[in-house]
Design an enzyme around this catalytic site. Structure first.
Site, PDB file in Angstrom:
ATOM      1  N   GLN A 197       0.862  -1.146  -0.044  1.00  0.00           N
ATOM      2  CA  GLN A 197      -0.114   0.033   0.128  1.00  0.00           C
ATOM      3  C   GLN A 197       0.822   1.503  -0.088  1.00  0.00           C
ATOM      4  OE1 GLN A 197      -2.508  -0.447   3.444  1.00  0.00           O
ATOM      5  NE2 GLN A 197      -3.257  -2.123   2.789  1.00  0.00           N
ATOM      6  N   HIS A 198       0.171   2.322  -0.139  1.00  0.00           N
ATOM      7  CA  HIS A 198       1.213   3.637  -0.231  1.00  0.00           C
ATOM      8  C   HIS A 198       1.835   4.025   1.026  1.00  0.00           C
ATOM      9  CE1 HIS A 198      -0.331   4.646  -4.393  1.00  0.00           C
ATOM     10  NE2 HIS A 198      -1.576   4.402  -3.794  1.00  0.00           N
ATOM     11  N   ALA A 199       2.995   4.320   0.955  1.00  0.00           N
ATOM     12  CA  ALA A 199       3.572   4.946   2.127  1.00  0.00           C
ATOM     13  C   ALA A 199       2.972   5.970   2.914  1.00  0.00           C
ATOM     14  CB  ALA A 199       5.002   5.422   1.673  1.00  0.00           C
ATOM     15  N   ALA A 207       3.242   0.036  -3.807  1.00  0.00           N
ATOM     16  CA  ALA A 207       2.011   0.942  -4.411  1.00  0.00           C
ATOM     17  C   ALA A 207       2.645   2.195  -5.061  1.00  0.00           C
ATOM     18  CB  ALA A 207       1.206   1.115  -3.590  1.00  0.00           C
ATOM     19  N   ASP A 208       3.655   2.689  -4.418  1.00  0.00           N
ATOM     20  CA  ASP A 208       4.261   4.158  -4.967  1.00  0.00           C
ATOM     21  C   ASP A 208       4.980   3.904  -6.280  1.00  0.00           C
ATOM     22  OD1 ASP A 208       3.379   5.247  -2.477  1.00  0.00           O
ATOM     23  OD2 ASP A 208       5.179   4.573  -1.293  1.00  0.00           O
TER      24      ASP A 208
END
Length: 562
Positions: A197-199, A207-208
Protein backbone atom coordinates in the site's frame (compact mmCIF):
# COMPACT_ATOMS: atom_id res chain seq x y z
CA UNK A 1 -5.08 -8.50 11.03
CA UNK A 2 -1.87 -6.58 11.71
CA UNK A 3 -2.70 -6.33 15.40
CA UNK A 4 -1.34 -7.73 18.65
CA UNK A 5 -2.52 -7.62 22.26
CA UNK A 6 -0.28 -5.95 24.82
CA UNK A 7 -1.06 -6.36 28.54
CA UNK A 8 0.62 -4.25 31.22
CA UNK A 9 0.93 -5.55 34.78
CA UNK A 10 1.66 -2.78 37.30
CA UNK A 11 3.16 -4.02 40.58
CA UNK A 12 4.14 -0.57 41.79
CA UNK A 13 2.31 1.54 44.35
CA UNK A 14 1.73 4.38 41.90
CA UNK A 15 -0.32 4.65 38.74
CA UNK A 16 1.61 4.64 35.48
CA UNK A 17 0.74 5.59 31.94
CA UNK A 18 2.02 4.04 28.73
CA UNK A 19 2.68 6.02 25.54
CA UNK A 20 3.76 4.91 22.10
CA UNK A 21 5.17 6.26 18.86
CA UNK A 22 5.52 4.57 15.47
CA UNK A 23 9.07 4.58 14.15
CA UNK A 24 7.70 5.21 10.65
CA UNK A 25 6.21 8.50 11.88
CA UNK A 26 8.92 11.16 11.53
CA UNK A 27 9.55 13.01 14.82
CA UNK A 28 6.02 12.26 15.99
CA UNK A 29 4.68 13.14 19.42
CA UNK A 30 4.13 10.22 21.78
CA UNK A 31 0.48 9.17 21.97
CA UNK A 32 -1.29 7.88 25.05
CA UNK A 33 -1.90 4.14 24.93
CA UNK A 34 -3.21 3.08 28.35
CA UNK A 35 -3.11 3.94 32.07
CA UNK A 36 -2.48 1.21 34.64
CA UNK A 37 -3.60 1.53 38.24
CA UNK A 38 -1.25 0.48 41.08
CA UNK A 39 -1.05 -2.64 43.24
CA UNK A 40 -1.02 -5.53 40.75
CA UNK A 41 -3.57 -4.01 38.40
CA UNK A 42 -3.43 -4.63 34.69
CA UNK A 43 -4.65 -3.02 31.50
CA UNK A 44 -4.61 -4.26 27.91
CA UNK A 45 -4.44 -2.48 24.59
CA UNK A 46 -4.44 -3.48 20.93
CA UNK A 47 -1.43 -2.25 19.01
CA UNK A 48 -0.53 -2.17 15.31
CA UNK A 49 2.10 -4.59 14.06
CA UNK A 50 2.73 -2.83 10.74
CA UNK A 51 5.70 -0.82 11.94
CA UNK A 52 8.08 -1.03 14.86
CA UNK A 53 6.95 0.93 17.92
CA UNK A 54 8.75 2.89 20.59
CA UNK A 55 6.93 2.61 23.92
CA UNK A 56 7.61 4.25 27.26
CA UNK A 57 6.18 3.94 30.77
CA UNK A 58 5.89 7.13 32.84
CA UNK A 59 4.79 7.81 36.39
CA UNK A 60 1.41 9.49 36.03
CA UNK A 61 1.88 12.06 38.79
CA UNK A 62 5.55 12.71 38.15
CA UNK A 63 7.52 13.66 35.07
CA UNK A 64 9.64 10.53 35.24
CA UNK A 65 10.16 7.80 32.67
CA UNK A 66 10.51 4.36 34.19
CA UNK A 67 11.42 2.42 31.06
CA UNK A 68 11.51 2.83 27.33
CA UNK A 69 11.98 0.27 24.55
CA UNK A 70 11.63 -0.31 20.84
CA UNK A 71 10.13 -3.48 19.39
CA UNK A 72 8.39 -4.84 16.33
CA UNK A 73 5.42 -6.90 17.49
CA UNK A 74 3.99 -9.66 15.33
CA UNK A 75 0.47 -10.29 14.14
CA UNK A 76 -1.87 -12.17 16.49
CA UNK A 77 0.63 -12.33 19.36
CA UNK A 78 -0.25 -11.71 23.01
CA UNK A 79 2.48 -9.97 24.99
CA UNK A 80 2.82 -8.95 28.65
CA UNK A 81 4.90 -6.18 30.19
CA UNK A 82 5.59 -6.45 33.92
CA UNK A 83 6.31 -3.14 35.64
CA UNK A 84 7.89 -4.04 38.95
CA UNK A 85 10.39 -3.10 41.64
CA UNK A 86 12.87 -5.99 41.99
CA UNK A 87 14.29 -4.91 45.38
CA UNK A 88 14.29 -2.07 47.82
CA UNK A 89 16.14 1.10 46.82
CA UNK A 90 16.38 0.06 43.15
CA UNK A 91 14.84 1.52 40.05
CA UNK A 92 11.63 -0.02 38.64
CA UNK A 93 12.15 -2.27 35.64
CA UNK A 94 9.99 -3.57 32.82
CA UNK A 95 10.19 -7.26 31.95
CA UNK A 96 8.55 -8.88 28.96
CA UNK A 97 6.91 -12.20 28.17
CA UNK A 98 5.04 -13.79 25.27
CA UNK A 99 1.68 -15.24 26.33
CA UNK A 100 0.59 -16.42 22.88
CA UNK A 101 2.86 -17.04 19.92
CA UNK A 102 2.16 -14.74 16.95
CA UNK A 103 1.09 -15.82 13.49
CA UNK A 104 3.42 -15.89 10.52
CA UNK A 105 1.89 -12.92 8.70
CA UNK A 106 4.12 -13.43 5.65
CA UNK A 107 3.32 -17.10 5.05
CA UNK A 108 0.36 -16.32 2.71
CA UNK A 109 2.55 -13.96 0.70
CA UNK A 110 5.35 -16.51 0.49
CA UNK A 111 3.01 -19.24 -0.78
CA UNK A 112 1.46 -16.91 -3.36
CA UNK A 113 4.89 -15.66 -4.46
CA UNK A 114 6.06 -19.21 -5.11
CA UNK A 115 2.91 -20.03 -7.10
CA UNK A 116 3.25 -16.85 -9.15
CA UNK A 117 6.92 -17.57 -9.77
CA UNK A 118 6.06 -21.03 -11.12
CA UNK A 119 3.28 -19.55 -13.27
CA UNK A 120 5.59 -16.84 -14.61
CA UNK A 121 8.21 -19.44 -15.42
CA UNK A 122 5.66 -21.41 -17.41
CA UNK A 123 4.59 -18.29 -19.31
CA UNK A 124 8.22 -17.76 -20.34
CA UNK A 125 9.53 -21.29 -20.77
CA UNK A 126 6.62 -23.03 -22.54
CA UNK A 127 6.30 -20.54 -25.46
CA UNK A 128 10.11 -20.41 -25.79
CA UNK A 129 10.40 -24.20 -25.99
CA UNK A 130 7.51 -24.28 -28.45
CA UNK A 131 9.18 -21.73 -30.71
CA UNK A 132 12.48 -23.61 -30.58
CA UNK A 133 10.78 -26.87 -31.50
CA UNK A 134 8.87 -25.24 -34.34
CA UNK A 135 12.04 -23.62 -35.67
CA UNK A 136 13.80 -26.96 -35.80
CA UNK A 137 10.87 -28.82 -37.39
CA UNK A 138 9.71 -26.34 -40.00
CA UNK A 139 10.00 -22.73 -41.11
CA UNK A 140 6.35 -21.83 -40.83
CA UNK A 141 5.31 -18.24 -40.25
CA UNK A 142 4.00 -18.97 -36.77
CA UNK A 143 7.45 -20.01 -35.64
CA UNK A 144 9.39 -17.01 -36.93
CA UNK A 145 10.68 -14.47 -34.42
CA UNK A 146 8.63 -11.29 -34.50
CA UNK A 147 10.29 -8.01 -35.42
CA UNK A 148 9.47 -4.80 -33.65
CA UNK A 149 8.99 -1.33 -35.03
CA UNK A 150 8.83 1.88 -33.06
CA UNK A 151 5.36 3.11 -33.87
CA UNK A 152 3.29 2.17 -30.82
CA UNK A 153 0.09 4.10 -30.57
CA UNK A 154 -0.27 6.00 -27.30
CA UNK A 155 -3.85 4.83 -26.93
CA UNK A 156 -4.99 1.47 -25.77
CA UNK A 157 -4.79 -0.56 -28.99
CA UNK A 158 -2.92 -0.97 -32.20
CA UNK A 159 -4.16 0.43 -35.47
CA UNK A 160 -4.51 -3.14 -36.73
CA UNK A 161 -4.84 -5.56 -33.80
CA UNK A 162 -4.59 -8.57 -36.07
CA UNK A 163 -0.97 -7.60 -36.80
CA UNK A 164 0.01 -6.78 -33.26
CA UNK A 165 3.27 -8.71 -33.26
CA UNK A 166 4.47 -7.07 -36.46
CA UNK A 167 3.48 -3.48 -35.71
CA UNK A 168 4.01 -2.84 -31.99
CA UNK A 169 6.85 -2.58 -29.56
CA UNK A 170 5.78 -5.47 -27.36
CA UNK A 171 7.97 -4.51 -24.41
CA UNK A 172 6.14 -1.18 -24.09
CA UNK A 173 2.71 -2.84 -24.00
CA UNK A 174 4.03 -5.39 -21.53
CA UNK A 175 5.48 -2.69 -19.29
CA UNK A 176 2.17 -0.81 -19.40
CA UNK A 177 0.22 -3.96 -18.61
CA UNK A 178 2.57 -4.92 -15.79
CA UNK A 179 2.21 -1.47 -14.19
CA UNK A 180 -1.57 -1.61 -14.60
CA UNK A 181 -1.85 -5.11 -13.12
CA UNK A 182 0.16 -4.12 -10.06
CA UNK A 183 -1.95 -0.95 -9.81
CA UNK A 184 -5.19 -2.95 -9.77
CA UNK A 185 -3.80 -5.31 -7.13
CA UNK A 186 -2.65 -2.54 -4.77
CA UNK A 187 -5.88 -0.58 -5.31
CA UNK A 188 -7.81 -3.64 -4.15
CA UNK A 189 -5.74 -3.64 -0.96
CA UNK A 190 -2.57 -5.59 -1.72
CA UNK A 191 -3.58 -8.36 0.64
CA UNK A 192 -3.49 -5.93 3.55
CA UNK A 193 0.32 -5.75 3.62
CA UNK A 194 1.60 -2.28 4.40
CA UNK A 195 4.43 -2.46 1.85
CA UNK A 196 1.87 -3.19 -0.88
CA UNK A 197 0.00 0.00 0.00
CA UNK A 198 1.09 3.62 -0.28
CA UNK A 199 3.68 4.90 2.16
CA UNK A 200 2.21 7.06 4.96
CA UNK A 201 4.38 9.98 3.84
CA UNK A 202 8.08 9.74 2.90
CA UNK A 203 9.61 6.57 1.54
CA UNK A 204 8.70 4.00 -1.07
CA UNK A 205 6.42 0.98 -1.18
CA UNK A 206 5.33 -1.20 -4.10
CA UNK A 207 2.15 0.86 -4.52
CA UNK A 208 4.21 4.03 -4.97
CA UNK A 209 5.94 2.65 -8.05
CA UNK A 210 3.09 2.01 -10.46
CA UNK A 211 1.67 5.41 -11.39
CA UNK A 212 5.07 6.94 -12.31
CA UNK A 213 5.69 3.89 -14.48
CA UNK A 214 2.39 4.56 -16.21
CA UNK A 215 3.29 8.22 -16.78
CA UNK A 216 6.72 7.22 -18.08
CA UNK A 217 5.14 4.80 -20.57
CA UNK A 218 2.75 7.52 -21.66
CA UNK A 219 5.69 9.77 -22.54
CA UNK A 220 7.39 7.01 -24.53
CA UNK A 221 4.17 6.21 -26.36
CA UNK A 222 3.57 9.86 -27.27
CA UNK A 223 6.95 10.08 -28.99
CA UNK A 224 6.58 6.80 -30.89
CA UNK A 225 2.97 7.39 -31.94
CA UNK A 226 3.27 11.07 -32.90
CA UNK A 227 6.54 10.50 -34.79
CA UNK A 228 4.88 7.71 -36.73
CA UNK A 229 1.86 9.87 -37.58
CA UNK A 230 4.05 12.80 -38.59
CA UNK A 231 6.05 10.54 -40.90
CA UNK A 232 2.74 9.53 -42.51
CA UNK A 233 1.96 13.19 -43.19
CA UNK A 234 -0.47 13.94 -40.36
CA UNK A 235 -0.51 17.69 -39.78
CA UNK A 236 -0.16 19.61 -36.54
CA UNK A 237 -3.81 20.66 -36.47
CA UNK A 238 -4.96 17.06 -36.64
CA UNK A 239 -2.50 16.08 -33.91
CA UNK A 240 -3.77 18.91 -31.73
CA UNK A 241 -7.39 17.78 -32.22
CA UNK A 242 -6.39 14.24 -31.30
CA UNK A 243 -4.59 15.45 -28.16
CA UNK A 244 -7.45 17.73 -27.08
CA UNK A 245 -10.02 14.95 -27.56
CA UNK A 246 -8.12 12.41 -25.51
CA UNK A 247 -7.41 14.94 -22.79
CA UNK A 248 -11.10 15.87 -22.58
CA UNK A 249 -12.16 12.22 -22.37
CA UNK A 250 -9.67 11.45 -19.61
CA UNK A 251 -10.82 14.48 -17.63
CA UNK A 252 -14.49 13.55 -18.01
CA UNK A 253 -13.81 9.96 -17.00
CA UNK A 254 -12.03 11.18 -13.91
CA UNK A 255 -14.71 13.70 -12.98
CA UNK A 256 -17.86 11.74 -13.74
CA UNK A 257 -17.24 8.01 -13.56
CA UNK A 258 -14.73 7.80 -10.75
CA UNK A 259 -16.45 10.24 -8.36
CA UNK A 260 -19.16 8.88 -6.11
CA UNK A 261 -20.78 9.68 -2.78
CA UNK A 262 -22.05 7.06 -0.35
CA UNK A 263 -24.24 9.75 1.22
CA UNK A 264 -25.58 11.84 -1.65
CA UNK A 265 -25.25 9.55 -4.65
CA UNK A 266 -23.04 9.85 -7.75
CA UNK A 267 -22.03 13.18 -9.26
CA UNK A 268 -22.60 14.95 -5.96
CA UNK A 269 -20.72 18.25 -5.82
CA UNK A 270 -20.40 17.94 -2.03
CA UNK A 271 -18.36 14.75 -2.52
CA UNK A 272 -16.63 15.59 -5.80
CA UNK A 273 -12.89 15.15 -5.97
CA UNK A 274 -11.58 17.61 -8.54
CA UNK A 275 -7.98 16.32 -8.75
CA UNK A 276 -7.55 12.66 -9.54
CA UNK A 277 -5.49 10.03 -11.29
CA UNK A 278 -7.14 10.29 -14.71
CA UNK A 279 -7.24 14.08 -14.46
CA UNK A 280 -3.50 14.15 -13.88
CA UNK A 281 -2.88 11.65 -16.68
CA UNK A 282 -5.01 13.74 -19.03
CA UNK A 283 -3.21 17.01 -18.28
CA UNK A 284 0.21 15.33 -18.44
CA UNK A 285 -0.66 13.73 -21.77
CA UNK A 286 -1.75 17.08 -23.20
CA UNK A 287 1.49 18.84 -22.22
CA UNK A 288 3.63 16.00 -23.56
CA UNK A 289 1.69 15.90 -26.83
CA UNK A 290 2.23 19.65 -27.26
CA UNK A 291 5.96 19.22 -26.71
CA UNK A 292 6.11 16.48 -29.30
CA UNK A 293 3.83 18.21 -31.81
CA UNK A 294 5.74 21.48 -31.91
CA UNK A 295 9.30 20.51 -30.97
CA UNK A 296 9.64 16.84 -31.72
CA UNK A 297 11.90 15.53 -34.50
CA UNK A 298 10.41 13.24 -37.10
CA UNK A 299 13.67 12.72 -39.00
CA UNK A 300 16.99 12.81 -37.14
CA UNK A 301 19.68 14.67 -39.12
CA UNK A 302 23.13 13.16 -39.48
CA UNK A 303 25.38 15.33 -37.31
CA UNK A 304 27.73 12.81 -35.80
CA UNK A 305 30.77 14.97 -36.61
CA UNK A 306 29.83 17.53 -33.95
CA UNK A 307 31.47 17.57 -30.52
CA UNK A 308 28.11 16.82 -28.89
CA UNK A 309 27.53 13.63 -30.87
CA UNK A 310 27.40 11.53 -27.67
CA UNK A 311 24.38 13.55 -26.55
CA UNK A 312 22.67 14.14 -29.89
CA UNK A 313 19.39 12.56 -28.78
CA UNK A 314 19.27 15.19 -25.99
CA UNK A 315 20.71 18.24 -27.77
CA UNK A 316 18.41 17.91 -30.78
CA UNK A 317 15.44 18.37 -28.44
CA UNK A 318 16.77 21.43 -26.63
CA UNK A 319 13.49 23.41 -26.86
CA UNK A 320 11.71 20.62 -24.97
CA UNK A 321 14.49 20.52 -22.39
CA UNK A 322 14.30 24.27 -21.92
CA UNK A 323 10.58 24.09 -21.15
CA UNK A 324 11.05 21.18 -18.74
CA UNK A 325 13.86 22.98 -16.91
CA UNK A 326 11.63 26.05 -16.57
CA UNK A 327 8.79 23.90 -15.21
CA UNK A 328 11.05 22.22 -12.67
CA UNK A 329 12.47 25.58 -11.63
CA UNK A 330 8.88 26.75 -11.08
CA UNK A 331 8.20 23.70 -8.88
CA UNK A 332 11.34 24.30 -6.82
CA UNK A 333 10.61 28.01 -6.35
CA UNK A 334 6.99 27.48 -5.30
CA UNK A 335 7.84 24.55 -3.03
CA UNK A 336 10.75 26.14 -1.19
CA UNK A 337 10.17 29.90 -1.49
CA UNK A 338 6.41 30.50 -1.36
CA UNK A 339 5.28 31.61 2.12
CA UNK A 340 2.49 29.49 3.62
CA UNK A 341 0.44 30.95 6.52
CA UNK A 342 1.42 29.54 9.94
CA UNK A 343 3.91 27.14 8.33
CA UNK A 344 7.66 27.29 7.79
CA UNK A 345 8.74 28.17 4.26
CA UNK A 346 9.79 25.12 2.30
CA UNK A 347 8.01 22.69 4.62
CA UNK A 348 7.72 19.16 3.15
CA UNK A 349 6.27 17.30 6.14
CA UNK A 350 2.94 15.67 6.81
CA UNK A 351 1.92 17.97 9.67
CA UNK A 352 -0.36 16.48 12.29
CA UNK A 353 1.61 14.99 15.16
CA UNK A 354 4.79 14.88 13.07
CA UNK A 355 7.74 17.22 13.55
CA UNK A 356 7.06 17.30 17.32
CA UNK A 357 3.52 18.52 16.67
CA UNK A 358 4.68 22.04 15.77
CA UNK A 359 2.88 22.28 12.41
CA UNK A 360 -0.41 20.34 12.70
CA UNK A 361 -2.17 22.20 9.85
CA UNK A 362 0.74 22.32 7.39
CA UNK A 363 0.19 19.00 5.61
CA UNK A 364 2.09 19.09 2.33
CA UNK A 365 3.43 22.61 2.76
CA UNK A 366 2.98 24.76 -0.36
CA UNK A 367 1.46 21.90 -2.38
CA UNK A 368 -1.29 21.31 0.16
CA UNK A 369 -1.91 25.03 0.62
CA UNK A 370 -2.38 25.62 -3.12
CA UNK A 371 -4.81 22.71 -3.48
CA UNK A 372 -6.89 23.74 -0.47
CA UNK A 373 -7.02 27.31 -1.78
CA UNK A 374 -8.13 26.19 -5.26
CA UNK A 375 -10.41 23.23 -4.48
CA UNK A 376 -11.50 23.70 -0.86
CA UNK A 377 -12.89 20.38 0.37
CA UNK A 378 -13.33 18.95 -3.15
CA UNK A 379 -10.19 16.88 -2.94
CA UNK A 380 -9.00 13.63 -1.38
CA UNK A 381 -10.21 13.40 2.22
CA UNK A 382 -8.27 10.35 3.34
CA UNK A 383 -4.59 10.90 2.52
CA UNK A 384 -2.15 8.15 3.43
CA UNK A 385 -0.79 10.25 6.30
CA UNK A 386 -4.16 10.67 8.01
CA UNK A 387 -4.03 7.57 10.21
CA UNK A 388 -0.38 7.55 11.22
CA UNK A 389 0.19 11.30 11.49
CA UNK A 390 -3.39 12.04 12.66
CA UNK A 391 -3.76 14.89 10.21
CA UNK A 392 -6.97 16.90 9.92
CA UNK A 393 -6.34 18.75 6.64
CA UNK A 394 -7.42 17.24 3.30
CA UNK A 395 -4.52 16.54 0.98
CA UNK A 396 -4.57 15.22 -2.57
CA UNK A 397 -1.60 13.25 -3.92
CA UNK A 398 -2.74 14.24 -7.44
CA UNK A 399 -2.73 17.95 -6.70
CA UNK A 400 -1.70 20.90 -8.86
CA UNK A 401 1.94 21.31 -7.84
CA UNK A 402 2.73 17.62 -8.13
CA UNK A 403 1.36 17.62 -11.68
CA UNK A 404 4.39 19.67 -12.74
CA UNK A 405 6.67 16.81 -11.77
CA UNK A 406 4.27 14.37 -13.40
CA UNK A 407 5.04 16.19 -16.66
CA UNK A 408 8.75 15.86 -15.89
CA UNK A 409 8.28 12.13 -15.31
CA UNK A 410 6.48 11.80 -18.63
CA UNK A 411 9.25 13.76 -20.32
CA UNK A 412 11.78 11.19 -19.10
CA UNK A 413 9.62 8.64 -20.88
CA UNK A 414 9.79 10.82 -23.97
CA UNK A 415 13.57 10.57 -23.81
CA UNK A 416 13.24 6.79 -23.84
CA UNK A 417 11.14 7.10 -26.99
CA UNK A 418 13.59 9.51 -28.59
CA UNK A 419 16.40 7.04 -27.94
CA UNK A 420 14.33 4.30 -29.60
CA UNK A 421 13.95 6.45 -32.72
CA UNK A 422 17.44 7.93 -32.78
CA UNK A 423 19.20 4.57 -32.39
CA UNK A 424 16.69 2.51 -34.35
CA UNK A 425 17.97 -1.04 -35.03
CA UNK A 426 21.08 -0.31 -32.93
CA UNK A 427 19.95 -2.25 -29.90
CA UNK A 428 23.23 -2.09 -28.00
CA UNK A 429 23.19 1.69 -28.18
CA UNK A 430 19.58 1.79 -26.95
CA UNK A 431 20.34 -0.44 -23.97
CA UNK A 432 23.52 1.49 -23.21
CA UNK A 433 21.71 4.83 -23.22
CA UNK A 434 18.99 3.43 -20.96
CA UNK A 435 21.63 2.24 -18.51
CA UNK A 436 23.33 5.64 -18.52
CA UNK A 437 20.03 7.39 -17.83
CA UNK A 438 19.26 4.96 -15.00
CA UNK A 439 22.65 5.58 -13.37
CA UNK A 440 22.41 9.37 -13.67
CA UNK A 441 18.86 9.54 -12.33
CA UNK A 442 19.47 7.02 -9.55
CA UNK A 443 22.61 8.83 -8.40
CA UNK A 444 20.80 12.19 -8.44
CA UNK A 445 17.94 10.78 -6.36
CA UNK A 446 20.40 9.29 -3.86
CA UNK A 447 22.16 12.65 -3.49
CA UNK A 448 18.91 14.58 -3.01
CA UNK A 449 17.55 12.26 -0.31
CA UNK A 450 21.01 11.31 1.06
CA UNK A 451 19.91 7.65 0.90
CA UNK A 452 17.54 8.17 3.84
CA UNK A 453 13.78 8.05 4.15
CA UNK A 454 13.09 11.30 5.99
CA UNK A 455 16.38 13.17 5.64
CA UNK A 456 18.27 14.77 2.82
CA UNK A 457 17.59 17.90 0.81
CA UNK A 458 14.41 16.55 -0.82
CA UNK A 459 13.00 13.27 0.58
CA UNK A 460 11.51 10.68 -1.75
CA UNK A 461 7.80 11.37 -1.44
CA UNK A 462 5.01 10.07 -3.67
CA UNK A 463 2.37 12.31 -2.06
CA UNK A 464 4.29 15.41 -3.17
CA UNK A 465 5.81 13.87 -6.31
CA UNK A 466 9.08 15.35 -5.11
CA UNK A 467 12.03 15.79 -7.47
CA UNK A 468 13.96 12.94 -5.83
CA UNK A 469 10.91 10.70 -6.22
CA UNK A 470 10.68 11.47 -9.94
CA UNK A 471 14.38 10.77 -10.44
CA UNK A 472 14.18 7.53 -8.49
CA UNK A 473 11.16 6.37 -10.50
CA UNK A 474 12.86 7.43 -13.72
CA UNK A 475 15.81 5.21 -12.81
CA UNK A 476 13.55 2.21 -12.22
CA UNK A 477 11.59 2.91 -15.40
CA UNK A 478 14.65 2.98 -17.65
CA UNK A 479 15.90 -0.26 -16.09
CA UNK A 480 12.55 -2.04 -16.43
CA UNK A 481 11.85 -0.89 -19.98
CA UNK A 482 15.39 -1.72 -21.05
CA UNK A 483 15.17 -5.17 -19.47
CA UNK A 484 11.83 -5.94 -21.10
CA UNK A 485 13.04 -4.58 -24.43
CA UNK A 486 16.03 -6.93 -24.30
CA UNK A 487 14.05 -10.00 -23.23
CA UNK A 488 10.94 -9.52 -25.38
CA UNK A 489 11.80 -7.53 -28.51
CA UNK A 490 15.47 -8.40 -29.01
CA UNK A 491 15.83 -11.96 -27.76
CA UNK A 492 12.21 -13.08 -28.01
CA UNK A 493 12.50 -15.10 -24.78
CA UNK A 494 9.11 -13.88 -23.53
CA UNK A 495 5.92 -12.96 -25.35
CA UNK A 496 4.81 -10.50 -22.66
CA UNK A 497 1.93 -12.64 -21.40
CA UNK A 498 -0.11 -12.21 -19.29
CA UNK A 499 0.60 -8.47 -19.00
CA UNK A 500 0.55 -7.52 -22.66
CA UNK A 501 -3.24 -7.79 -23.00
CA UNK A 502 -4.11 -5.41 -20.13
CA UNK A 503 -1.48 -3.10 -21.59
CA UNK A 504 -3.46 -2.90 -24.84
CA UNK A 505 -6.74 -2.16 -23.03
CA UNK A 506 -5.48 -0.12 -20.10
CA UNK A 507 -8.26 2.49 -19.93
CA UNK A 508 -10.97 -0.18 -19.91
CA UNK A 509 -9.23 -2.17 -17.18
CA UNK A 510 -8.53 0.87 -15.03
CA UNK A 511 -12.02 2.37 -15.27
CA UNK A 512 -13.64 -1.06 -14.98
CA UNK A 513 -11.83 -2.05 -11.81
CA UNK A 514 -12.52 1.38 -10.29
CA UNK A 515 -16.27 1.11 -10.95
CA UNK A 516 -16.90 -2.61 -10.49
CA UNK A 517 -13.96 -3.77 -8.44
CA UNK A 518 -15.77 -3.92 -5.12
CA UNK A 519 -18.74 -5.92 -6.41
CA UNK A 520 -19.05 -9.66 -6.78
CA UNK A 521 -17.36 -11.60 -8.41
CA UNK A 522 -14.35 -9.30 -8.05
CA UNK A 523 -14.68 -9.12 -4.28
CA UNK A 524 -16.82 -10.34 -1.42
CA UNK A 525 -17.30 -9.76 2.29
CA UNK A 526 -14.26 -10.86 4.24
CA UNK A 527 -15.10 -13.32 7.03
CA UNK A 528 -11.66 -14.31 8.31
CA UNK A 529 -10.13 -10.99 9.26
CA UNK A 530 -7.54 -12.35 11.69
CA UNK A 531 -5.01 -13.09 8.95
CA UNK A 532 -4.04 -12.07 5.42
CA UNK A 533 -5.09 -15.32 3.73
CA UNK A 534 -8.59 -14.45 2.55
CA UNK A 535 -7.89 -10.81 1.71
CA UNK A 536 -4.80 -11.74 -0.30
CA UNK A 537 -6.78 -14.42 -2.14
CA UNK A 538 -9.58 -11.97 -2.87
CA UNK A 539 -7.26 -9.27 -4.18
CA UNK A 540 -5.39 -11.73 -6.39
CA UNK A 541 -8.66 -13.18 -7.66
CA UNK A 542 -10.03 -9.75 -8.59
CA UNK A 543 -6.79 -8.80 -10.34
CA UNK A 544 -6.66 -12.11 -12.22
CA UNK A 545 -10.23 -11.61 -13.44
CA UNK A 546 -9.31 -8.30 -15.04
CA UNK A 547 -6.27 -9.86 -16.68
CA UNK A 548 -8.57 -12.62 -18.02
CA UNK A 549 -11.12 -10.07 -19.25
CA UNK A 550 -8.36 -8.18 -21.08
CA UNK A 551 -7.23 -11.44 -22.70
CA UNK A 552 -10.76 -12.35 -23.82
CA UNK A 553 -11.31 -8.87 -25.24
CA UNK A 554 -8.00 -9.18 -27.10
CA UNK A 555 -9.17 -12.47 -28.61
CA UNK A 556 -12.38 -10.72 -29.72
CA UNK A 557 -10.33 -7.83 -31.14
CA UNK A 558 -12.14 -5.36 -28.89
CA UNK A 559 -10.10 -2.39 -27.67
CA UNK A 560 -11.40 0.73 -25.92
CA UNK A 561 -9.98 3.70 -27.77
CA UNK A 562 -10.14 7.34 -26.78
Amino acid sequence: MDQALLTFQNQLEEEVQVSYRSDFCHKCVFQHLVSVKPDNSNSSATISTRFSLTLKVDMKNRNETLCRWNQTYEEGGHYSVWIQLPAVFTQPVCSFSVDKSPNNAYLPLLVVALLLAVTALLFVVVPYVHRRCCTKCSKTICCQDSQYTVDNDDGETADNPSKTKQSRLLSLDTFRGFALTVMVFVNYGGGGYWFLQHAPWNGLTVADLVMPWFVFIMGTSVVLAFSSMQRRGVGRLQLLRKSAWRTAVLLLLGFCFLNYSPRDGPLSWSWLRIPGVLQRLGFTYFVLSLLQTFWGWTEIPEREHHWWKLAQDVVLHWPQWLIIVLLETLWLCITFLMPVPDCPTGYLGAGGIGDDGLYPNCTGGAAGFIDRWMFGDNMYRYPTCKELYQTVQPFDPEGVLGTINSVVMGFLGMQAGNIMIFYKRRNNHILGRYLVWAVVLGTSAAVLCECTRDGGFIPVNKNLWSLSYVMCMGCFSFLLLGGMFFIIDIKGWWSGQPFINPGMNSILVYVGHSLLGFYFPFSWEIRFQESHWELLLQNLWGTALWVLIAYLLYRKKFFLRI
